[in-house]
Motif scaffolding. Structure first.
Motif, PDB file in Angstrom:
ATOM      1  N   CYS A 222      90.862  66.709  59.668  1.00  0.00           N
ATOM      2  CA  CYS A 222      89.600  66.867  59.809  1.00  0.00           C
ATOM      3  C   CYS A 222      89.252  68.256  59.958  1.00  0.00           C
ATOM      4  CB  CYS A 222      89.505  66.156  61.331  1.00  0.00           C
ATOM      5  SG  CYS A 222      89.471  64.462  61.316  1.00  0.00           S
ATOM      6  N   ALA A 223      89.912  69.074  60.001  1.00  0.00           N
ATOM      7  CA  ALA A 223      89.653  70.619  60.198  1.00  0.00           C
ATOM      8  C   ALA A 223      89.459  70.985  58.736  1.00  0.00           C
ATOM      9  CB  ALA A 223      90.664  71.254  60.749  1.00  0.00           C
ATOM     10  N   HIS A 224      90.266  70.563  57.672  1.00  0.00           N
ATOM     11  CA  HIS A 224      90.186  70.984  56.398  1.00  0.00           C
ATOM     12  C   HIS A 224      88.754  70.282  55.656  1.00  0.00           C
ATOM     13  CE1 HIS A 224      93.862  72.947  55.758  1.00  0.00           C
ATOM     14  NE2 HIS A 224      94.303  71.896  56.206  1.00  0.00           N
ATOM     15  N   LEU A 225      88.335  69.243  56.456  1.00  0.00           N
ATOM     16  CA  LEU A 225      87.141  69.005  55.953  1.00  0.00           C
ATOM     17  C   LEU A 225      85.954  69.793  56.092  1.00  0.00           C
ATOM     18  CD1 LEU A 225      87.151  64.854  56.764  1.00  0.00           C
ATOM     19  CD2 LEU A 225      87.143  65.826  54.604  1.00  0.00           C
ATOM     20  N   GLY A 226      86.213  70.715  56.902  1.00  0.00           N
ATOM     21  CA  GLY A 226      85.177  71.563  57.196  1.00  0.00           C
ATOM     22  C   GLY A 226      84.747  72.586  56.200  1.00  0.00           C
ATOM     23  N   ALA A 227      85.854  72.878  55.306  1.00  0.00           N
ATOM     24  CA  ALA A 227      85.604  73.626  54.296  1.00  0.00           C
ATOM     25  C   ALA A 227      85.400  73.057  52.997  1.00  0.00           C
ATOM     26  CB  ALA A 227      86.876  74.441  54.187  1.00  0.00           C
ATOM     27  N   LEU A 228      85.416  71.525  52.798  1.00  0.00           N
ATOM     28  CA  LEU A 228      85.127  70.750  51.622  1.00  0.00           C
ATOM     29  C   LEU A 228      83.730  70.721  51.326  1.00  0.00           C
ATOM     30  CD1 LEU A 228      86.752  68.774  49.607  1.00  0.00           C
ATOM     31  CD2 LEU A 228      85.949  66.874  51.195  1.00  0.00           C
ATOM     32  N   PRO A 229      83.581  71.467  50.044  1.00  0.00           N
ATOM     33  CA  PRO A 229      82.022  71.105  49.318  1.00  0.00           C
ATOM     34  C   PRO A 229      81.845  69.765  49.190  1.00  0.00           C
ATOM     35  CG  PRO A 229      83.485  72.477  48.151  1.00  0.00           C
ATOM     36  CD  PRO A 229      84.492  71.802  48.925  1.00  0.00           C
ATOM     37  N   LEU A 230      80.726  69.478  50.002  1.00  0.00           N
ATOM     38  CA  LEU A 230      80.067  68.159  49.904  1.00  0.00           C
ATOM     39  C   LEU A 230      78.547  68.138  49.385  1.00  0.00           C
ATOM     40  CD1 LEU A 230      81.539  66.439  53.172  1.00  0.00           C
ATOM     41  CD2 LEU A 230      82.220  66.270  50.744  1.00  0.00           C
ATOM     42  N   ASP A 231      78.168  67.323  48.662  1.00  0.00           N
ATOM     43  CA  ASP A 231      76.906  67.091  48.281  1.00  0.00           C
ATOM     44  C   ASP A 231      76.150  66.312  49.203  1.00  0.00           C
ATOM     45  OD1 ASP A 231      74.298  67.179  47.110  1.00  0.00           O
ATOM     46  OD2 ASP A 231      74.950  65.905  45.789  1.00  0.00           O
ATOM     47  N   ASP A 232      75.198  66.619  50.199  1.00  0.00           N
ATOM     48  CA  ASP A 232      74.636  65.927  51.134  1.00  0.00           C
ATOM     49  C   ASP A 232      73.211  65.726  50.644  1.00  0.00           C
ATOM     50  OD1 ASP A 232      73.939  64.475  53.331  1.00  0.00           O
ATOM     51  OD2 ASP A 232      74.940  65.918  54.755  1.00  0.00           O
ATOM     52  N   ALA A 233      73.076  65.010  49.375  1.00  0.00           N
ATOM     53  CA  ALA A 233      71.734  64.752  48.831  1.00  0.00           C
ATOM     54  C   ALA A 233      71.252  63.656  49.605  1.00  0.00           C
ATOM     55  CB  ALA A 233      71.830  64.362  47.206  1.00  0.00           C
ATOM     56  N   TRP A 234      69.929  63.619  49.512  1.00  0.00           N
ATOM     57  CA  TRP A 234      69.132  62.686  50.468  1.00  0.00           C
ATOM     58  C   TRP A 234      67.968  62.091  49.855  1.00  0.00           C
ATOM     59  CZ3 TRP A 234      69.307  59.767  54.346  1.00  0.00           C
ATOM     60  CH2 TRP A 234      68.450  59.298  55.014  1.00  0.00           C
ATOM     61  N   ASN A 235      68.305  61.027  49.108  1.00  0.00           N
ATOM     62  CA  ASN A 235      67.360  60.324  48.240  1.00  0.00           C
ATOM     63  C   ASN A 235      67.302  58.827  48.326  1.00  0.00           C
ATOM     64  OD1 ASN A 235      65.667  62.036  46.431  1.00  0.00           O
ATOM     65  ND2 ASN A 235      67.850  62.980  45.991  1.00  0.00           N
ATOM     66  N   PRO A 236      66.974  58.304  49.608  1.00  0.00           N
ATOM     67  CA  PRO A 236      67.256  56.755  49.725  1.00  0.00           C
ATOM     68  C   PRO A 236      66.216  56.022  48.799  1.00  0.00           C
ATOM     69  CG  PRO A 236      67.289  57.914  51.908  1.00  0.00           C
ATOM     70  CD  PRO A 236      66.886  58.747  50.787  1.00  0.00           C
ATOM     71  N   PRO A 237      66.628  54.887  47.995  1.00  0.00           N
ATOM     72  CA  PRO A 237      65.766  54.497  47.074  1.00  0.00           C
ATOM     73  C   PRO A 237      64.317  53.836  47.614  1.00  0.00           C
ATOM     74  CG  PRO A 237      67.781  53.197  47.460  1.00  0.00           C
ATOM     75  CD  PRO A 237      68.057  54.567  48.078  1.00  0.00           C
ATOM     76  N   HIS A 238      64.582  53.584  48.759  1.00  0.00           N
ATOM     77  CA  HIS A 238      63.173  52.639  49.505  1.00  0.00           C
ATOM     78  C   HIS A 238      62.181  53.656  49.970  1.00  0.00           C
ATOM     79  CE1 HIS A 238      65.607  53.428  53.268  1.00  0.00           C
ATOM     80  NE2 HIS A 238      64.645  53.264  53.598  1.00  0.00           N
ATOM     81  N   LEU A 239      62.533  54.926  50.171  1.00  0.00           N
ATOM     82  CA  LEU A 239      61.604  55.824  50.901  1.00  0.00           C
ATOM     83  C   LEU A 239      60.245  56.121  49.988  1.00  0.00           C
ATOM     84  CD1 LEU A 239      63.722  58.570  52.872  1.00  0.00           C
ATOM     85  CD2 LEU A 239      62.624  56.339  53.472  1.00  0.00           C
ATOM     86  N   PRO A 240      60.358  56.026  48.792  1.00  0.00           N
ATOM     87  CA  PRO A 240      59.044  56.207  47.867  1.00  0.00           C
ATOM     88  C   PRO A 240      58.116  55.119  48.234  1.00  0.00           C
ATOM     89  CG  PRO A 240      61.039  56.875  46.605  1.00  0.00           C
ATOM     90  CD  PRO A 240      61.307  56.359  47.800  1.00  0.00           C
ATOM     91  N   TYR A 241      58.750  54.065  48.716  1.00  0.00           N
ATOM     92  CA  TYR A 241      57.778  52.652  48.688  1.00  0.00           C
ATOM     93  C   TYR A 241      57.421  52.600  50.021  1.00  0.00           C
ATOM     94  CZ  TYR A 241      59.905  52.150  44.257  1.00  0.00           C
ATOM     95  OH  TYR A 241      60.479  52.379  42.838  1.00  0.00           O
ATOM     96  N   VAL A 242      57.718  53.466  50.989  1.00  0.00           N
ATOM     97  CA  VAL A 242      57.338  53.293  52.500  1.00  0.00           C
ATOM     98  C   VAL A 242      55.703  53.713  52.611  1.00  0.00           C
ATOM     99  CG1 VAL A 242      57.700  53.880  54.692  1.00  0.00           C
ATOM    100  CG2 VAL A 242      59.861  53.558  53.323  1.00  0.00           C
ATOM    101  N   PRO A 243      55.082  52.740  53.124  1.00  0.00           N
ATOM    102  CA  PRO A 243      53.854  52.729  53.336  1.00  0.00           C
ATOM    103  C   PRO A 243      53.631  54.173  54.436  1.00  0.00           C
ATOM    104  CG  PRO A 243      54.005  50.971  54.245  1.00  0.00           C
ATOM    105  CD  PRO A 243      55.358  51.207  53.571  1.00  0.00           C
ATOM    106  N   PRO A 244      52.514  54.825  54.228  1.00  0.00           N
ATOM    107  CA  PRO A 244      52.264  56.003  55.257  1.00  0.00           C
ATOM    108  C   PRO A 244      51.983  55.432  56.511  1.00  0.00           C
ATOM    109  CG  PRO A 244      50.361  55.887  54.000  1.00  0.00           C
ATOM    110  CD  PRO A 244      51.501  54.851  53.260  1.00  0.00           C
ATOM    111  N   ALA A 245      52.233  56.135  57.639  1.00  0.00           N
ATOM    112  CA  ALA A 245      51.904  55.739  59.095  1.00  0.00           C
ATOM    113  C   ALA A 245      50.338  55.705  59.209  1.00  0.00           C
ATOM    114  CB  ALA A 245      52.472  56.741  60.115  1.00  0.00           C
ATOM    115  N   GLN A 246      49.977  54.697  60.076  1.00  0.00           N
ATOM    116  CA  GLN A 246      48.494  54.405  60.362  1.00  0.00           C
ATOM    117  C   GLN A 246      48.091  55.582  61.312  1.00  0.00           C
ATOM    118  OE1 GLN A 246      47.993  50.389  61.444  1.00  0.00           O
ATOM    119  NE2 GLN A 246      47.966  49.757  59.416  1.00  0.00           N
ATOM    120  N   THR A 247      47.246  56.197  60.954  1.00  0.00           N
ATOM    121  CA  THR A 247      46.688  57.166  62.036  1.00  0.00           C
ATOM    122  C   THR A 247      45.849  56.429  63.271  1.00  0.00           C
ATOM    123  OG1 THR A 247      44.659  57.561  60.604  1.00  0.00           O
ATOM    124  CG2 THR A 247      46.303  59.063  60.320  1.00  0.00           C
ATOM    125  N   CYS A 248      45.858  56.872  64.467  1.00  0.00           N
ATOM    126  CA  CYS A 248      45.221  56.269  65.463  1.00  0.00           C
ATOM    127  C   CYS A 248      44.910  57.533  66.578  1.00  0.00           C
ATOM    128  CB  CYS A 248      46.019  55.387  65.869  1.00  0.00           C
ATOM    129  SG  CYS A 248      47.891  55.567  66.566  1.00  0.00           S
TER     130      CYS A 248
END
Length: 405
Positions: A222-248
């Motif tokens: 677990c400690a060694h995982l602290g130095a492991l280079p990881l790509d934490d990319a964030w591109n969930p495929p559904h988010l571009p299709y989420v409608p915007p919140a309704q203002t109120c």
């Protein structure tokens, strides 16, 4: 002698059932324990047990929650999280990992110099009490960590899996707040997920005493995982299709104070920010709210469930356990700013306008100056409410504090 009121008698009966159940589960383990045996130990009828707890699993979870939330001297098991941890001091090897000092016993955090150090300390605490030798078995309190038979239906397993995503998010937020300048940059969610997978893997077996491996090796990994280079990319495929919140512009009147499961502090909901009401089947969406929120936003996840006796107690148990581990590793200013509230009676859901909330609910609002200024529901609601009013996309670019890059 004064006659007990009905409420006092019910509380006395409940306490007797819990005490008897704790003895039964400790001696026999979850799978072999019998409700009839619990009733006999409590000198009550089987019906009296079921009038307080609807199932054996609900009673088992109630015992564990009572132990976790029972105060400073309560023992702290982590049965249903999938790991195996005995109460008491962490394992030590040549004094290198000593955590049994007065500061640790009082819950004070120890300084950790790096992400790797923080992960190593977190792993040691999470694995406290793991058998040190192959073939060692748990006895007594250790049998309270048995998972065989607990996760025996799909809805409960689904909630369990969603909670692991939420735990990883909480660990990641603590790592991000703690990270020194030389630590790996960016989000730490994927790193936290790998660490928890490694730590919880041994508990996935039906017999937790088999195939655990050396706990010191797991801590080092677990400690060694602290130095492991990881790509934490964030591109969930559904988010571009989420409608915007309704203002109120609806007035926001929360139903009194609730308690944050991470810090134990009261939550008034008076601050500006984002409130995400998530059923236990949708807890993974909490990351969407955190990723999309402004850096100054207060993000609160309100968990709702149609089964507070079992799933609700599971939420309290796992949240309480991960909070205990985080408090022992990280300084108070590095604890996650994300607040976690369990809406056991549906009061918050009703105040938000969702009276029929259940485990599949995903609903979110943005609060500003005492009013609800944006609402969203359905898949992606947490993202929509958190990103409402922003001019830039948060789908692929966010900074560790949740602000747009």
């Amino acid at each position: 002698m004064a006659r007990l009121t009905r409420a006092q008698q019910q509380e006395r009966t409940r306490a007797a059932v819990l005490a008897a159940a704790r003895r039964e589960f400790t001696e026999r383990g979850y799978a072999a324990a019998k409700v009839d045996g619990i009733a006999e130990r409590a000198e009550l009828t089987r019906g009296a047990v079921y009038s307080n707890f609807p199932s054996k699993r609900a009673l088992y979870l109630a015992v564990l929650v009572d132990m976790v939330e029972g105060g400073p001297k309560a023992e702290l098991p982590t049965a249903v999280r999938g790991g195996a941890v005995e109460p008491g001091a962490a394992h030590e090897r040549g004094g290198t990992h000593r955590r049994g000092n007065a500061a640790d016993r009082s819950g004070a955090a120890e300084a950790v110099p790096s992400i790797a150090g923080a992960l190593g300390a977190f792993a040691r605490i999470r694995l406290e009490g793991m058998p040190l030798a192959e073939g060692s078995v748990f006895s007594g309190q250790g049998q309270l960590r048995e998972t065989a038979g607990v996760l025996d239906d799909e809805p409960f397993r689904t909630a369990f899996g969603q909670l692991t995503h939420l735990e990883a998010l909480l660990l990641a937020l603590a790592l991000e707040a703690h990270a020194p300048a030389h630590a790996p940059a960016g989000r730490q969610v994927r790193r936290a997920q790998l660490v928890l997978r490694l730590l919880d893997g041994p508990g996935a077996a039906a017999d937790p005493a088999l195939g655990l491996g050396d706990p010191f090796d797991i801590v080092q990994a677990c400690a060694h995982l602290g130095a492991l280079p990881l790509d934490d990319a964030w591109n969930p495929p559904h988010l571009p299709y989420v409608p915007p919140a309704q203002t109120c512009g609806h007035p926001w009147t929360p139903p009194g104070q609730s308690r944050d499961l991470i810090t134990g502090l009261p939550v008034s909901f008076a601050e500006d920010g984002v409130i995400a009401l998530l059923g236990t089947n949708r807890l993974k969406s909490a990351e969407e709210a955190v990723r999309a929120a402004r850096s100054r936003d207060r993000v609160t996840v309100v968990v709702t469930t149609s089964d507070p006796a079992e799933t609700g107690r599971l939420v309290r148990l796992r949240a309480g356990d991960v909070a205990r581990c985080l408090r022992r590793v990280f300084a108070p200013d590095a604890l996650p700013r994300l607040r976690l509230v369990l809406d056991e009676h549906g009061l918050l859901a009703s105040a938000l306008g969702v009276p029929d909330a259940d485990d599949a609910t995903e609903y979110a609002v943005r609060v500003r100056q005492g009013a609800i200024v944006a609402r969203a529901k359905g898949r992606g609601a947490a993202h929509a409410a958190a990103s409402s009013g922003l001019m830039t996309s948060h789908v692929s670019h966010t900074t560790p504090d949740g602000a747009a890059s």
